[in-house]
Motif scaffolding. Sequence first.
Motif, PDB file in Angstrom:
ATOM      1  N   ILE A 290    -124.862 -59.643 -19.208  1.00  0.00           N
ATOM      2  CA  ILE A 290    -123.739 -60.267 -20.068  1.00  0.00           C
ATOM      3  C   ILE A 290    -122.667 -61.348 -19.610  1.00  0.00           C
ATOM      4  O   ILE A 290    -122.401 -61.209 -18.370  1.00  0.00           O
ATOM      5  CB  ILE A 290    -122.364 -59.158 -20.595  1.00  0.00           C
ATOM      6  CG1 ILE A 290    -123.032 -57.986 -21.094  1.00  0.00           C
ATOM      7  CG2 ILE A 290    -121.570 -59.714 -21.500  1.00  0.00           C
ATOM      8  CD1 ILE A 290    -122.185 -56.752 -21.223  1.00  0.00           C
ATOM      9  N   PRO A 291    -123.130 -62.448 -20.111  1.00  0.00           N
ATOM     10  CA  PRO A 291    -122.696 -63.639 -19.146  1.00  0.00           C
ATOM     11  C   PRO A 291    -121.138 -63.614 -18.757  1.00  0.00           C
ATOM     12  O   PRO A 291    -120.864 -64.149 -17.817  1.00  0.00           O
ATOM     13  CB  PRO A 291    -122.978 -65.106 -20.143  1.00  0.00           C
ATOM     14  CG  PRO A 291    -124.126 -64.482 -21.128  1.00  0.00           C
ATOM     15  CD  PRO A 291    -124.020 -62.873 -21.165  1.00  0.00           C
ATOM     16  N   ASN A 296    -118.501 -59.370 -12.580  1.00  0.00           N
ATOM     17  CA  ASN A 296    -117.653 -58.094 -12.512  1.00  0.00           C
ATOM     18  C   ASN A 296    -118.855 -57.046 -11.826  1.00  0.00           C
ATOM     19  O   ASN A 296    -120.089 -57.048 -11.907  1.00  0.00           O
ATOM     20  CB  ASN A 296    -117.231 -57.713 -13.678  1.00  0.00           C
ATOM     21  CG  ASN A 296    -116.089 -58.548 -14.362  1.00  0.00           C
ATOM     22  OD1 ASN A 296    -115.598 -59.433 -13.583  1.00  0.00           O
ATOM     23  ND2 ASN A 296    -116.028 -58.797 -15.487  1.00  0.00           N
ATOM     24  N   GLN A 297    -118.030 -56.096 -11.073  1.00  0.00           N
ATOM     25  CA  GLN A 297    -118.766 -54.968 -10.469  1.00  0.00           C
ATOM     26  C   GLN A 297    -118.149 -53.725 -10.775  1.00  0.00           C
ATOM     27  O   GLN A 297    -116.749 -53.561 -10.738  1.00  0.00           O
ATOM     28  CB  GLN A 297    -118.980 -55.143  -8.821  1.00  0.00           C
ATOM     29  CG  GLN A 297    -119.848 -56.230  -8.581  1.00  0.00           C
ATOM     30  CD  GLN A 297    -119.858 -56.147  -7.057  1.00  0.00           C
ATOM     31  OE1 GLN A 297    -118.852 -56.336  -6.442  1.00  0.00           O
ATOM     32  NE2 GLN A 297    -121.089 -56.500  -6.506  1.00  0.00           N
ATOM     33  N   PHE A 330    -113.249 -57.463 -10.360  1.00  0.00           N
ATOM     34  CA  PHE A 330    -113.234 -58.443 -11.534  1.00  0.00           C
ATOM     35  C   PHE A 330    -113.382 -59.779 -11.242  1.00  0.00           C
ATOM     36  O   PHE A 330    -112.140 -60.389 -11.110  1.00  0.00           O
ATOM     37  CB  PHE A 330    -111.898 -57.986 -12.492  1.00  0.00           C
ATOM     38  CG  PHE A 330    -111.864 -56.518 -12.824  1.00  0.00           C
ATOM     39  CD1 PHE A 330    -112.469 -56.003 -13.992  1.00  0.00           C
ATOM     40  CD2 PHE A 330    -111.225 -55.575 -11.954  1.00  0.00           C
ATOM     41  CE1 PHE A 330    -112.447 -54.775 -14.200  1.00  0.00           C
ATOM     42  CE2 PHE A 330    -111.093 -54.175 -12.559  1.00  0.00           C
ATOM     43  CZ  PHE A 330    -111.763 -54.010 -13.546  1.00  0.00           C
ATOM     44  N   GLY A 331    -114.558 -60.358 -11.133  1.00  0.00           N
ATOM     45  CA  GLY A 331    -114.703 -61.603 -10.857  1.00  0.00           C
ATOM     46  C   GLY A 331    -114.078 -62.089  -9.409  1.00  0.00           C
ATOM     47  O   GLY A 331    -114.347 -61.203  -8.391  1.00  0.00           O
ATOM     48  N   LYS A 332    -113.216 -63.178  -9.458  1.00  0.00           N
ATOM     49  CA  LYS A 332    -112.531 -63.561  -8.263  1.00  0.00           C
ATOM     50  C   LYS A 332    -111.074 -63.240  -8.510  1.00  0.00           C
ATOM     51  O   LYS A 332    -110.116 -63.491  -7.537  1.00  0.00           O
ATOM     52  CB  LYS A 332    -112.745 -65.085  -7.993  1.00  0.00           C
ATOM     53  CG  LYS A 332    -114.150 -65.516  -7.983  1.00  0.00           C
ATOM     54  CD  LYS A 332    -114.119 -66.918  -7.943  1.00  0.00           C
ATOM     55  CE  LYS A 332    -115.576 -67.381  -7.628  1.00  0.00           C
ATOM     56  NZ  LYS A 332    -115.794 -68.697  -7.499  1.00  0.00           N
ATOM     57  N   ASP A 333    -110.774 -62.271  -9.376  1.00  0.00           N
ATOM     58  CA  ASP A 333    -109.225 -61.965  -9.611  1.00  0.00           C
ATOM     59  C   ASP A 333    -108.837 -60.660  -8.699  1.00  0.00           C
ATOM     60  O   ASP A 333    -107.864 -60.497  -8.261  1.00  0.00           O
ATOM     61  CB  ASP A 333    -109.015 -61.619 -11.212  1.00  0.00           C
ATOM     62  CG  ASP A 333    -109.272 -63.054 -11.796  1.00  0.00           C
ATOM     63  OD1 ASP A 333    -109.147 -64.166 -11.344  1.00  0.00           O
ATOM     64  OD2 ASP A 333    -109.887 -63.086 -12.892  1.00  0.00           O
TER      65      ASP A 333
END
Length: 792
Positions: A290-291, A296-297, A330-333
């Motif tokens: 999902i782009p 995310n992991q 959650f990405g770079k957050d």
Amino acid sequence: MLRPFLLFLLLLLPGLTAMAQQPGPGRAPDANASVTLSGYLRDAANGEALVGASVFVKALAVGATANEYGFYSLTLPKGTYTITYTYLGYEAQETPLTLTTSLTRSVRLATRGVQTSEVLITGQKPDENVKSTEMSVNRLDLKQVKLMPALLGEVDVIRSIQLLPGISTVGEGAAGFNVRGGGVDQNLILLDEAPIYNASHLFGLFSTFNPDAVKDIKLVKGGIPAQYGGRLSSLLDVRMKEGNTQRLGVSGGVGLIMSRLAVEAPIVKDKGSFIVAGRRSYGDLFLKLIPAQKDNQAYFYDLSMKANYTLGTQDRLYVSGYLGRDVFAFGKDFKNTLGNRTGTVRWNHVLNARLFANVTGVVSKYDYGLGVPEGNQAFDWKSNIVNYNLKADFNYYRTPQSTLNFGAGAIYYTFLPGRVTPGNASSIFRPLALDEQQAVEYDAYLDNEQTFSARLSAQYGLRLSMFDYLGAGTVFDYEGPDGRQKTPVNPRQYGAGKVIKRYPNLEPRASLRYALSETSSLKASYNRMVQYIHLVSNTTASSPLDVWTPSTNNIRPEKADQVAVGYFRNFQDNAYEASVEVFGKRMDNQIDYINGANTLLNKNLEAELLYGRGRAYGAEFYVKKNQGDFTGWISYTLSRSERQINGLNNNDWYVNKYDKTHYLSVVGLYQLNPRWTLSGTFSYSTGIATTFPDSRYSYQGLIIPNVNGDVRNNYRVPAYHRLDLAATREGKTDPNRRWHGSWTFSVYNAYARRNAYSIYFRQNKDNPLRTEAVRLSVLGSVLPSASYNFNF
């Protein structure tokens, strides 16, 4: 650290020497002496030890039970006897023996060709619940657990335990389990004798125990033997498989969210073996498709390993380990990770036919952390608890009517409450670290299992424990009124290894059984438990941000005294069993928090803690059907769990956050035919207690909910109930084919109940002057699943 441990062993040495000099295998006894029959009981197919298997001599009406390693010992007068070896689900062996000298005889039992539904839930004799001195004890048979409905098709030990009387949870997404009104940190969870501090993956949706690697599961809620200590509420003892000593074996499964694989094989046939079992979820792989979610992991993995080797006729070595981790990003957050690591080395030694020794070394670490990877708010936060454990346990089989268990141990702890480091040079955060803490816990115990007559038996013992809170560090006393943040005073500095505070305690234990008839008995138990380490958590459910802390000069050890009385009865030749247990538990030095307490990275955390009393009491009802095409059980618990802490709730008693008045579980399994098994479980419980606002006020245009007065847990969330269904289809049986597969289809939450994990309050979007309650559900819809399992 080891000085008290070694001193205890030196005191035992004369007694051990005398015991070891008794006639053993190959030694000629005195003319009038008894002789001893001893050895190991194992599975004929794979060499696994048969824990709890029985040896019986009908002519003398005496017998023995194999210990955790399959070892048994039975002392008899010289003579000729028929010895019967039995284990549930296995073919019994009857062997005539003429005993003129002590004899070592190890036996392998073959499984019976029975349908799966005929295997009992407990791996014991059919009437063990009536005949044994143990009470408040449950054992799970994984053969039946694997047929029960499971979340997303994944068999789970902890979820199965929650269907037993006296066991509950605060809801989906909550790590751990609660026993008789206790907290999640009050359960001693052992995996091959190594403590597990967080036995869950995905915030409680799955447990850390891989069913392909587990051999035996035992839960003890009361009457805990003197060998175990350190927690107030229960013992969950999980033993891993030892590996197949006969041939290569592979098993595993593929499901919607994870896959499993286990490999076991001989190292040297009939002498040693190993097993390696691993699992991994693959939710993160789908996210990459999902782009918007590719960065995310969300996944977990675990790896279980064990090997054993026979060094000689009297020595066996075991090495086992576990590695598990959860990763969320959650990405770079935001990122979050937590995991357990354990290692266990055990040496079994038969000093003689009556004396069995087990020396164990354990390392266990639980670490957890979170952070922001990039940007001017980048940081890393880490915390952990590590322990090193060395202990020696002995079983002395004095007579068929008496078995002495004794030993000593020491545990060295290190605690890292929290350490924050900036993620990069531009981060607004500065390094912050709470002082590391050290402690040592010592114990020594003596326990006797005694049969006084055919009707009366008992198990009684005494545990001596001692806890040293150690430097280096600065400690304070805290002054101020209860219910408010206190002020640190009287600072004192201690050097490395210096004892800051010492807590010695005596912990008596006793269990009693009186047989009313061949099919019924009365039992009673008492135990005192002491807990020296504590989970500092200001939330309803355990979370990765909770901090483990030792007893200090301000935080005293928690103590509990529990009494239980029960009636046990079997019907129709053990086809049905039933029990009623009534328990009462008093707890001292219970920990709670002032309103608005800050438990995260707080150097003066002890200033925000409160201490008081706790009590729990209730009744547990249990009915189980063991035989036939339809099997299962019904359990119902009626209980109350309360606390009284000065500074909270106007100093009055209040129900604690783990209290559930009613808890009902129904489990059913139906063998439709040799290939299809249908199963279902239903659970109902009172909603958890929580504190709700009873008023509101306005501040700068915001409507803020408010609680008037000093009240704690004044409301409950709605009652919890859920129905799960499953069907298992076995593959065709072909004696010429080693591969065997099965499909499991399940539906979790079959009628889509939106059970409330919690309730929170907010302003209504359409009418900001109106405050509304919002139900938060973790799994509020129907969840179908399918999984394929195999072995060869």
